[in-house]
Design an enzyme around this catalytic site. Structure first.
Site, mmCIF file in Angstrom:
data_model
loop_
_atom_site.group_PDB
_atom_site.id
_atom_site.type_symbol
_atom_site.label_atom_id
_atom_site.label_comp_id
_atom_site.label_asym_id
_atom_site.label_seq_id
_atom_site.Cartn_x
_atom_site.Cartn_y
_atom_site.Cartn_z
ATOM 1 N N CYS A 34 0.608 -1.594 0.052
ATOM 2 C CA CYS A 34 -0.192 0.329 0.129
ATOM 3 C C CYS A 34 0.527 0.865 0.272
ATOM 4 O O CYS A 34 0.451 1.935 -0.570
ATOM 5 C CB CYS A 34 -0.703 0.506 1.341
ATOM 6 S SG CYS A 34 -1.512 1.138 1.272
ATOM 7 N N CYS A 59 -1.655 2.014 -2.568
ATOM 8 C CA CYS A 59 -2.550 3.126 -2.971
ATOM 9 C C CYS A 59 -2.078 4.055 -2.710
ATOM 10 O O CYS A 59 -1.932 5.507 -3.684
ATOM 11 C CB CYS A 59 -3.127 2.613 -1.608
ATOM 12 S SG CYS A 59 -3.503 1.200 -0.821
ATOM 13 N N LYS A 106 -0.014 4.927 -5.717
ATOM 14 C CA LYS A 106 -1.258 5.503 -6.695
ATOM 15 C C LYS A 106 -1.526 6.911 -6.562
ATOM 16 O O LYS A 106 -1.968 7.029 -8.391
ATOM 17 C CB LYS A 106 -1.795 4.229 -6.856
ATOM 18 C CG LYS A 106 -3.028 3.891 -7.542
ATOM 19 C CD LYS A 106 -4.219 4.535 -7.491
ATOM 20 C CE LYS A 106 -4.812 4.505 -6.409
ATOM 21 N NZ LYS A 106 -5.746 2.781 -5.843
ATOM 22 N N TYR A 149 6.634 5.065 9.311
ATOM 23 C CA TYR A 149 6.105 3.880 9.906
ATOM 24 C C TYR A 149 7.327 3.231 10.050
ATOM 25 O O TYR A 149 6.855 2.425 11.344
ATOM 26 C CB TYR A 149 6.032 2.324 8.405
ATOM 27 C CG TYR A 149 5.265 2.781 7.581
ATOM 28 C CD1 TYR A 149 4.317 3.459 7.843
ATOM 29 C CD2 TYR A 149 4.311 1.386 7.794
ATOM 30 C CE1 TYR A 149 3.197 3.653 6.870
ATOM 31 C CE2 TYR A 149 2.381 1.398 7.622
ATOM 32 C CZ TYR A 149 2.253 2.559 7.193
ATOM 33 O OH TYR A 149 0.890 2.587 7.052
ATOM 34 N N GLY A 194 1.623 -10.381 2.131
ATOM 35 C CA GLY A 194 0.813 -9.526 1.213
ATOM 36 C C GLY A 194 0.586 -10.659 0.174
ATOM 37 O O GLY A 194 0.586 -11.720 0.095
ATOM 38 N N TYR A 208 -9.481 -2.824 -10.862
ATOM 39 C CA TYR A 208 -9.653 -2.064 -10.015
ATOM 40 C C TYR A 208 -7.345 -1.137 -11.185
ATOM 41 O O TYR A 208 -7.442 0.060 -10.855
ATOM 42 C CB TYR A 208 -8.376 -2.337 -8.616
ATOM 43 C CG TYR A 208 -9.687 -2.723 -7.727
ATOM 44 C CD1 TYR A 208 -9.883 -1.388 -6.631
ATOM 45 C CD2 TYR A 208 -10.345 -3.805 -7.379
ATOM 46 C CE1 TYR A 208 -10.899 -2.486 -5.633
ATOM 47 C CE2 TYR A 208 -11.472 -4.501 -6.465
ATOM 48 C CZ TYR A 208 -11.471 -3.199 -5.987
ATOM 49 O OH TYR A 208 -12.855 -3.083 -4.475
ATOM 50 N N GLU A 236 -7.490 2.521 -12.396
ATOM 51 C CA GLU A 236 -6.679 3.438 -12.027
ATOM 52 C C GLU A 236 -6.054 3.728 -12.882
ATOM 53 O O GLU A 236 -5.717 5.146 -13.105
ATOM 54 C CB GLU A 236 -6.712 3.239 -10.686
ATOM 55 C CG GLU A 236 -7.735 2.656 -9.986
ATOM 56 C CD GLU A 236 -7.180 2.167 -8.394
ATOM 57 O OE1 GLU A 236 -8.210 2.768 -7.459
ATOM 58 O OE2 GLU A 236 -5.644 1.718 -8.055
ATOM 59 N N HIS A 286 -27.180 21.476 -0.087
ATOM 60 C CA HIS A 286 -27.036 21.588 -1.027
ATOM 61 C C HIS A 286 -26.336 23.040 -1.612
ATOM 62 O O HIS A 286 -26.132 23.902 -0.788
ATOM 63 C CB HIS A 286 -28.628 22.679 -1.201
ATOM 64 C CG HIS A 286 -29.547 22.582 -2.417
ATOM 65 N ND1 HIS A 286 -29.559 21.702 -3.933
ATOM 66 C CD2 HIS A 286 -29.213 24.258 -3.882
ATOM 67 C CE1 HIS A 286 -29.618 22.420 -4.811
ATOM 68 N NE2 HIS A 286 -29.944 23.588 -4.796
ATOM 69 N N GLU A 308 -26.626 14.876 -1.904
ATOM 70 C CA GLU A 308 -27.483 14.967 -1.410
ATOM 71 C C GLU A 308 -28.488 14.409 -2.354
ATOM 72 O O GLU A 308 -30.013 13.808 -2.062
ATOM 73 C CB GLU A 308 -27.922 16.719 -1.896
ATOM 74 C CG GLU A 308 -28.133 16.926 -3.372
ATOM 75 C CD GLU A 308 -29.085 18.588 -2.618
ATOM 76 O OE1 GLU A 308 -29.969 18.792 -2.903
ATOM 77 O OE2 GLU A 308 -27.838 19.615 -4.057
HETATM 78 P P1 NDP Z 1 -8.591 -7.826 -10.145
HETATM 79 O O1 NDP Z 1 -8.876 -8.860 -9.730
HETATM 80 O O2 NDP Z 1 -9.748 -6.443 -9.522
HETATM 81 O O3 NDP Z 1 -8.576 -7.720 -12.143
HETATM 82 C C1 NDP Z 1 -8.315 -8.081 -12.608
HETATM 83 C C2 NDP Z 1 -8.819 -8.322 -13.744
HETATM 84 O O4 NDP Z 1 -7.411 -9.290 -14.735
HETATM 85 C C3 NDP Z 1 -9.763 -8.640 -14.342
HETATM 86 O O5 NDP Z 1 -10.255 -7.552 -14.939
HETATM 87 C C4 NDP Z 1 -10.279 -9.774 -14.768
HETATM 88 O O6 NDP Z 1 -10.078 -10.174 -16.027
HETATM 89 C C5 NDP Z 1 -8.491 -9.635 -15.767
HETATM 90 N N1 NDP Z 1 -7.730 -11.146 -15.926
HETATM 91 C C6 NDP Z 1 -6.832 -12.087 -14.805
HETATM 92 N N2 NDP Z 1 -6.004 -12.597 -15.557
HETATM 93 C C7 NDP Z 1 -6.001 -12.582 -16.910
HETATM 94 C C8 NDP Z 1 -5.893 -13.176 -18.113
HETATM 95 N N3 NDP Z 1 -5.030 -14.158 -17.837
HETATM 96 N N4 NDP Z 1 -5.932 -12.798 -18.986
HETATM 97 C C9 NDP Z 1 -6.191 -11.591 -19.298
HETATM 98 N N5 NDP Z 1 -6.981 -10.828 -18.197
HETATM 99 C C10 NDP Z 1 -7.262 -11.860 -17.473
HETATM 100 O O7 NDP Z 1 -7.388 -7.350 -10.163
HETATM 101 P P2 NDP Z 1 -6.213 -5.940 -9.942
HETATM 102 O O8 NDP Z 1 -4.432 -6.583 -10.388
HETATM 103 O O9 NDP Z 1 -6.805 -5.203 -10.741
HETATM 104 O O10 NDP Z 1 -6.253 -5.307 -8.440
HETATM 105 C C11 NDP Z 1 -5.639 -6.567 -7.510
HETATM 106 C C12 NDP Z 1 -6.509 -5.959 -6.139
HETATM 107 O O11 NDP Z 1 -5.819 -5.465 -5.721
HETATM 108 C C13 NDP Z 1 -7.914 -6.380 -6.389
HETATM 109 O O12 NDP Z 1 -8.743 -7.174 -6.373
HETATM 110 C C14 NDP Z 1 -7.985 -5.494 -4.655
HETATM 111 O O13 NDP Z 1 -8.096 -5.714 -4.037
HETATM 112 C C15 NDP Z 1 -6.516 -4.487 -5.243
HETATM 113 N N6 NDP Z 1 -6.651 -2.816 -5.147
HETATM 114 C C16 NDP Z 1 -7.989 -2.256 -4.615
HETATM 115 C C17 NDP Z 1 -7.813 -1.054 -4.715
HETATM 116 C C18 NDP Z 1 -8.633 0.252 -4.640
HETATM 117 O O14 NDP Z 1 -9.467 0.000 -3.253
HETATM 118 N N7 NDP Z 1 -8.664 1.150 -4.345
HETATM 119 C C19 NDP Z 1 -6.564 -0.727 -6.147
HETATM 120 C C20 NDP Z 1 -5.961 -1.518 -6.809
HETATM 121 C C21 NDP Z 1 -6.098 -2.911 -5.976
HETATM 122 P P3 NDP Z 1 -12.423 -10.669 -16.069
HETATM 123 O O15 NDP Z 1 -13.005 -10.049 -15.199
HETATM 124 O O16 NDP Z 1 -12.719 -11.160 -17.019
HETATM 125 O O17 NDP Z 1 -11.215 -12.112 -15.084
#
Ligand code: NDP
Length: 468
Positions: free
Chosen positions: A43, A48, A51, A99, A140, A177, A181, A436, A441
């Site tokens: 993070c 986080c 980013k 930290y 992690g 996610y 982003e 408002h 709202e």
């Molecule tokens: P996610 O699990 O959110 O998304 C993974 C994406 O990759 C999906 O769109 C998935 O597609 C695609 N995917 C998976 N495998 C393949 C593949 N072999 N080929 C092509 N596409 C693929 O993972 P992220 O990496 O975006 O984030 C990881 C985690 O980190 C999140 O789940 C979240 O918990 C955390 N995070 C939280 C944030 C926040 O709170 N703002 C910000 C960033 C990360 P499909 O839908 O088709 O499966």
């Protein structure tokens, strides 16, 4: 009672491990934490925080554009990627120091190096063994890369945060996610962004209206989202250009290719299975609701357990553990009603159930939704819209989910998450006076229920029958 070197030995100084160790230290426990990298974890160092700093930096592009509608003449803004990187890295150095100080102030001993569990009460770091009454695994997760020819040419979010130059064109594979982003960051900073997703819309797992709405808004911002695309391989040409070959035969090209295809738990090489800690099919540590593994003295919190992979969840799990172990105050982490946000542009805020989940779990639900052009954009001229959605259990009137896409959605939904935890009803929302003029709202003024999908279908079928 055997004598151990420590009461708690934590492996991994990320959000969960640091929170748990500090809380334990505050209760007088003798605590050590080992870390092979800098203190702070994903993070603070690779997620986080950096980013969000880049999101802030990138968003100015939209602010400059919007200013003209309010009478400002803004000369063509120029962005210096290196300057932003230097500023961001300086802030990360500061946080690393903060930290370390927090751990020191809590009396937690920081041991540098990679930890490996030797037995139920022993951890080895850099050739030295330490014993502890309890061991906490908080190591992690890391980016997952699927196997494709040429995958060595791609970057993950780790690399994207530290690019030396801003790519002129970037292809992002994935629609979760991280993908949306970073698509927003690179797009606002002027790169041509192509996002390749396997489905129709981004953000699988989110409410379907949120997914469709955000996909549309991202496209309006100029991000080229290509749906139903499956990557086959990645090729690097002699001039450095990367091309992604898809199953359909397309070959989009870019200067950088980023894979944001999910994350996997960091469980390798820790000695977990050797000492009897069970892992699941995704290699995540299996824990009970008290974060205890299959070995009585070993616990795990955060992404390594693959429950809800969010920093505040890891922190809450870690603190609950230390309350239980060292303050005689058994606390179980409640994983329901956890809000989350996606810092896309526009951002998403969400808490509670999606409409689909609500219908599956609660049967009849009422859905209130609205989409509107924010007041700011009546003068800025931007075509961006916001959407809000409230899902209510019909029998009780209790709100089951709040969803928003639009400026400030994460800030707004944090407050609504408190209301949801308190069991807010639609009636109580209706009796709340709005502020408002705000977008927020809208959440207390939504009046019109969406027609029930069943009733709507019956009506459409009736009309068809009448036509025959
Ligand atoms: P996610 O699990 O959110 O998304 C993974 C994406 O990759 C999906 O769109 C998935 O597609 C695609 N995917 C998976 N495998 C393949 C593949 N072999 N080929 C092509 N596409 C693929 O993972 P992220 O990496 O975006 O984030 C990881 C985690 O980190 C999140 O789940 C979240 O918990 C955390 N995070 C939280 C944030 C926040 O709170 N703002 C910000 C960033 C990360 P499909 O839908 O088709 O499966």
């Amino acid at each position: 009672m055997p004598q151990y070197d420590f009461d708690l030995f934590t492996i991994g100084a990320g959000s969960g491990g640091v929170a748990s160790s500090r809380r334990a230290g505050a209760y007088g426990a003798r605590v050590a934490i080992c870390e092979e990298d800098r203190v702070g974890g994903t993070c603070v160092l690779r997620g986080c925080v950096p980013k969000k700093l880049l999101v802030y930096g990138a968003h100015f592009r939209h602010d400059f554009e919007d200013a003209a509608g309010f009478g400002w003449s803004v000369p063509e803004p120029k962005h210096d990627w290196k300057k932003l990187q230097v500023a961001k890295d300086k802030e990360l150095d500061r946080l690393n120091g903060v930290y370390k100080r927090l751990l020191r102030d809590a009396g937690v001993q920081l041991i540098e190096g990679r930890g490996r569990i030797v037995d139920a009460h022993t951890v080895e770091v850099a050739g030295k063994q330490y014993t502890a009454a309890h061991i906490l695994v908080s190591t992690g997760s890391r980016p997952f890369l699927p196997e494709h020819p040429g995958i060595e040419h791609v970057i993950t979010s780790d690399g994207a945060l530290n690019l030396k130059e801003l790519p002129r064109r970037i292809i992002i594979v994935g629609g979760g996610y991280i993908a949306v982003e970073f698509a927003g960051i690179f797009n606002a900073l002027g790169a041509k962004v192509t996002v390749l997703i396997r489905g129709d819309t981004v953000l699988r797992g989110f409410d379907d209206d949120v997914r469709a709405f955000l996909t549309q808004e991202l496209r309006k911002k100029g991000i080229d989202i290509r749906s139903e695309v499956f990557v086959r391989d990645i090729e690097k040409r002699s001039d450095g250009t990367l091309s992604v070959l898809t199953r359909m035969g397309d070959t989009p090209e870019a200067d950088a290719v980023m894979f944001a295809t999910g994350r996997v738990p960091n469980t390798q090489g820790l000695g977990l299975e050797e000492v009897g800690v069970k892992l699941d099919a995704r290699s995540a540590v299996v824990v009970d609701e008290g974060s205890r593994t299959s070995v009585e003295s070993i616990y795990a919190v955060g992404d390594v357990t693959d429950r809800l992979n969010l920093t505040p969840v890891a922190i809450a799990e870690g603190r609950a553990l230390s309350e239980t172990l060292f303050n005689n105050n058994p606390v179980k982490m409640d994983h329901t009603g956890v809000p989350s946000a996606v810092f896309s542009q526009p951002p998403v805020g969400t808490v509670g159930l999606t409409e689909l989940e609500a219908r599956e779990l609660h049967g009849e639900v009422d859905v209130y939704a609205s989409s509107f052009r924010p007041m700011k954009h009546t003068l800025s001229g931007r075509e961006e819209r916001s959407m809000m959605k409230v899902i209510v259990e019909r029998s009780s009137g209790r709100v089951l989910g709040f969803h928003m896409v639009g400026a400030d959605a994460p800030e707004i939904v944090q407050g609504l998450a408190v209301a949801l935890k308190c069991g807010v009803t639609k009636k109580q929302l209706d009796s709340t006076v709005g502020i408002h003029p705000t977008a927020a709202e809208e959440f207390v003024t939504l009046r019109d229920k969406r027609p029930d999908p069943g009733a709507q279908m019956a009506q459409e079928l009736g009309q068809d029958a009448a036509k025959k």
